[in-house]
Design a protein around this motif. Structure first.
Motif, PDB file in Angstrom:
ATOM      1  N   UNK A  29       0.888  -1.258  -0.062  1.00 28.01           N
ATOM      2  CA  UNK A  29      -0.156   0.056   0.009  1.00 28.01           C
ATOM      3  C   UNK A  29       0.860   1.202   0.102  1.00 28.01           C
ATOM      4  N   UNK A  30       2.084   1.060   0.267  1.00 27.65           N
ATOM      5  CA  UNK A  30       3.081   2.300   0.317  1.00 27.65           C
ATOM      6  C   UNK A  30       3.607   2.449  -1.060  1.00 27.65           C
ATOM      7  N   UNK A  31       3.454   1.554  -1.927  1.00 27.18           N
ATOM      8  CA  UNK A  31       3.961   1.627  -3.296  1.00 27.18           C
ATOM      9  C   UNK A  31       3.606   3.081  -3.827  1.00 27.18           C
ATOM     10  N   UNK A  32       4.590   3.874  -4.569  1.00 26.70           N
ATOM     11  CA  UNK A  32       4.566   5.116  -4.848  1.00 26.70           C
ATOM     12  C   UNK A  32       3.530   4.971  -6.182  1.00 26.70           C
ATOM     13  N   UNK A  33       3.459   4.023  -6.976  1.00 32.23           N
ATOM     14  CA  UNK A  33       2.489   4.013  -7.966  1.00 32.23           C
ATOM     15  C   UNK A  33       1.012   4.093  -7.462  1.00 32.23           C
ATOM     16  N   UNK A  34       0.726   3.691  -6.345  1.00 32.32           N
ATOM     17  CA  UNK A  34      -0.642   3.607  -5.650  1.00 32.32           C
ATOM     18  C   UNK A  34      -0.696   4.910  -5.094  1.00 32.32           C
ATOM     19  N   UNK A  35      -0.041   5.300  -4.374  1.00 31.51           N
ATOM     20  CA  UNK A  35       0.152   6.403  -3.649  1.00 31.51           C
ATOM     21  C   UNK A  35       0.011   7.955  -4.549  1.00 31.51           C
ATOM     22  N   UNK A  36       0.914   7.868  -5.426  1.00 30.49           N
ATOM     23  CA  UNK A  36       1.188   9.296  -6.389  1.00 30.49           C
ATOM     24  C   UNK A  36       1.123   8.911  -7.775  1.00 30.49           C
ATOM     25  N   UNK A  37       0.616   7.866  -8.302  1.00 26.97           N
ATOM     26  CA  UNK A  37       0.563   7.493  -9.752  1.00 26.97           C
ATOM     27  C   UNK A  37       2.195   7.758 -10.237  1.00 26.97           C
ATOM     28  N   UNK A  38       3.061   7.633  -9.435  1.00 29.07           N
ATOM     29  CA  UNK A  38       4.597   7.844  -9.987  1.00 29.07           C
ATOM     30  C   UNK A  38       4.876   6.366 -10.600  1.00 29.07           C
ATOM     31  N   UNK A  39       4.467   6.193 -11.840  1.00 32.12           N
ATOM     32  CA  UNK A  39       4.766   4.932 -12.591  1.00 32.12           C
ATOM     33  C   UNK A  39       4.351   5.190 -13.988  1.00 32.12           C
ATOM     34  N   UNK A  40       4.927   4.399 -14.689  1.00 32.73           N
ATOM     35  CA  UNK A  40       4.689   4.510 -16.325  1.00 32.73           C
ATOM     36  C   UNK A  40       4.294   2.950 -16.731  1.00 32.73           C
ATOM     37  N   UNK A  41       3.588   2.841 -17.877  1.00 34.93           N
ATOM     38  CA  UNK A  41       3.237   1.591 -18.272  1.00 34.93           C
ATOM     39  C   UNK A  41       3.324   1.713 -19.794  1.00 34.93           C
ATOM     40  N   UNK A  42       3.014   0.416 -20.388  1.00 27.76           N
ATOM     41  CA  UNK A  42       2.882   0.093 -21.772  1.00 27.76           C
ATOM     42  C   UNK A  42       1.804  -1.145 -21.972  1.00 27.76           C
ATOM     43  N   UNK A  43       1.264  -1.006 -22.988  1.00 32.07           N
ATOM     44  CA  UNK A  43       0.625  -2.214 -23.701  1.00 32.07           C
ATOM     45  C   UNK A  43       0.934  -2.752 -24.942  1.00 32.07           C
ATOM     46  N   UNK A  44       1.409  -4.057 -25.170  1.00 33.73           N
ATOM     47  CA  UNK A  44       1.782  -4.560 -26.441  1.00 33.73           C
ATOM     48  C   UNK A  44       0.726  -5.504 -26.786  1.00 33.73           C
ATOM     49  N   UNK A  45       0.334  -5.367 -27.978  1.00 33.74           N
ATOM     50  CA  UNK A  45      -0.619  -6.309 -28.605  1.00 33.74           C
ATOM     51  C   UNK A  45       0.029  -7.557 -28.807  1.00 33.74           C
ATOM     52  N   UNK A  46      -0.656  -8.632 -28.665  1.00 32.82           N
ATOM     53  CA  UNK A  46      -0.264  -9.896 -29.177  1.00 32.82           C
ATOM     54  C   UNK A  46      -1.155 -10.620 -29.959  1.00 32.82           C
ATOM     55  N   UNK A  47      -0.490 -11.233 -31.059  1.00 35.49           N
ATOM     56  CA  UNK A  47      -1.409 -11.641 -32.208  1.00 35.49           C
ATOM     57  C   UNK A  47      -0.518 -13.171 -32.604  1.00 35.49           C
ATOM     58  N   UNK A  48      -1.543 -14.360 -32.579  1.00 33.16           N
ATOM     59  CA  UNK A  48      -0.833 -15.695 -32.897  1.00 33.16           C
ATOM     60  C   UNK A  48       0.261 -16.016 -32.009  1.00 33.16           C
ATOM     61  N   UNK A  49       0.031 -15.357 -30.829  1.00 32.81           N
ATOM     62  CA  UNK A  49       1.181 -15.719 -29.615  1.00 32.81           C
ATOM     63  C   UNK A  49       2.448 -15.195 -29.802  1.00 32.81           C
ATOM     64  N   UNK A  50       2.486 -13.742 -30.638  1.00 34.80           N
ATOM     65  CA  UNK A  50       3.417 -13.062 -30.748  1.00 34.80           C
ATOM     66  C   UNK A  50       3.475 -11.547 -30.444  1.00 34.80           C
ATOM     67  N   UNK A  51       4.367 -11.015 -29.933  1.00 34.85           N
ATOM     68  CA  UNK A  51       4.356  -9.615 -29.696  1.00 34.85           C
ATOM     69  C   UNK A  51       4.469  -8.789 -30.881  1.00 34.85           C
ATOM     70  N   UNK A  52       3.523  -7.597 -30.806  1.00 33.75           N
ATOM     71  CA  UNK A  52       3.445  -6.820 -32.265  1.00 33.75           C
ATOM     72  C   UNK A  52       4.004  -5.494 -31.861  1.00 33.75           C
ATOM     73  N   UNK A  53       5.120  -4.990 -32.388  1.00 33.78           N
ATOM     74  CA  UNK A  53       5.731  -3.796 -32.541  1.00 33.78           C
ATOM     75  C   UNK A  53       6.409  -3.431 -31.219  1.00 33.78           C
ATOM     76  N   UNK A  54       6.761  -4.449 -30.537  1.00 27.99           N
ATOM     77  CA  UNK A  54       7.547  -4.454 -29.184  1.00 27.99           C
ATOM     78  C   UNK A  54       8.333  -3.783 -29.079  1.00 27.99           C
ATOM     79  N   UNK A  55       9.526  -3.432 -30.178  1.00 27.30           N
ATOM     80  CA  UNK A  55      10.475  -2.842 -30.102  1.00 27.30           C
ATOM     81  C   UNK A  55      10.043  -1.464 -29.877  1.00 27.30           C
TER      82      UNK A  55
END
Length: 287
Positions: free
Chosen positions: A22-48
């Motif tokens: 509960x003291x994680x800064x992502x939870x307390x301050x939104x002090x975090x980054x994220x990414x979402x990578x698509x997967x098609x046929x079990x392969x990562x798309x545009x992951x680089x």
């Protein structure tokens, strides 16, 4: 998906056993980054591209990535294997970590929190890609470093919820009289001369990975593209409109503020861009 295997700080565990302080800064301050990578046929798309953007976001916020990009890619691939994910996406979130107590200043010498999980969903075959979306324009109230992909997503959530509550599919955000982007996607229009127009890169919009791929593909297929500002009024009188993101690819927009776009049906350029992008996705997923 029931009983997914997720990744938390070096461990692959059942989703029901996954915990973050509960003291994680992502939870307390939104002090975090994220990414979402698509997967098609079990392969990562545009992951680089996603990994490069993750590294940029970390640099802008002085966040330390606790693993190499190569190790991170292996984690993604292992989650695909463990969850037998054929189509969908992988969510990745990196927070500054957990300090001893809540404090605004960046704590020093703490271990970042790295979390990843899979989400199964249909990407190639989508009803919205066939029938199009209806959007409403509202004021953009987000912070002014939208180029950093942080988890500060309350304003986009409010925008999307407002749109849904009013009978629309999504919202396009406006600032200073111009469209910035969609609530969770980049925005485009097509002029009467068949020119695709999208806002240029700056701190005002997210530097979309799918956006860049579409601009590159458009140039290869002789689709004229112009990066400039455009107004809601111009959008409402455009020949076509559409959005792009990692997990939507391309969705046509057929109505803005109750104004039909073109003939009120998905247009040919949006369809062409979706088709050629899916061709790219299929090539990547077959390699």
């Amino acid at each position: 998906m029931l009983n997914r295997i997720v990744y938390v700080n070096g461990d692959y565990i059942n989703e029901h056993d996954a915990k973050v302080s509960i003291f994680d800064r992502g939870f307390l301050f939104a002090d975090a980054v994220y990414e979402v990578t698509a997967v098609v046929n079990g392969h990562l798309i545009e992951n680089e591209g996603h990994m490069n953007r993750l590294a940029r976001s970390c640099n802008e916020l002085e966040l330390t990535l606790p693993v190499t990009i190569e190790e991170l890619t292996h984690i993604q691939q292992e989650l695909i294997r463990l969850n037998q994910l054929d189509e969908g996406g992988i969510y990745l979130q990196l927070s500054r970590g957990t300090a001893g107590d809540r404090d605004f200043a960046y704590p020093q010498n703490i271990q970042p929190t790295l979390v990843l999980f899979t989400q199964a969903r249909s990407l190639l075959d989508s009803p919205k890609a066939k029938k199009g979306m209806k959007v409403v324009t509202i004021e953009d109230i987000r912070w002014h470093r939208r180029d950093i992909k942080t988890v500060q997503l309350l304003a986009p959530c409010m925008a999307k919820q407002f749109a849904l509550s009013q009978g629309y599919d999504d919202a396009w955000l406006t600032e200073g009289g111009y469209i910035t982007e969609g609530s969770s996607n980049n925005a485009y229009i097509v002029t009467e001369h068949n020119t695709v127009v999208t806002r240029p890169l700056s701190r005002d919009i997210l530097h979309g990975i799918t956006r860049q791929a579409l601009l590159d593909l458009g140039a290869k297929h002789a689709i004229k593209i112009e990066e400039r500002l455009f107004t809601p009024e111009e959008a409402m009188h455009a020949k076509e409109a559409f959005i792009s993101s990692a997990t939507t690819f391309v969705y046509p927009v057929v109505e803005i503020n109750d104004q039909p776009i073109g003939d009120g049906k998905p247009g040919p350029i949006a369809k062409q861009l979706r088709d050629i992008y899916i061709d790219l996705v299929k090539r990547q997923s077959a390699s």
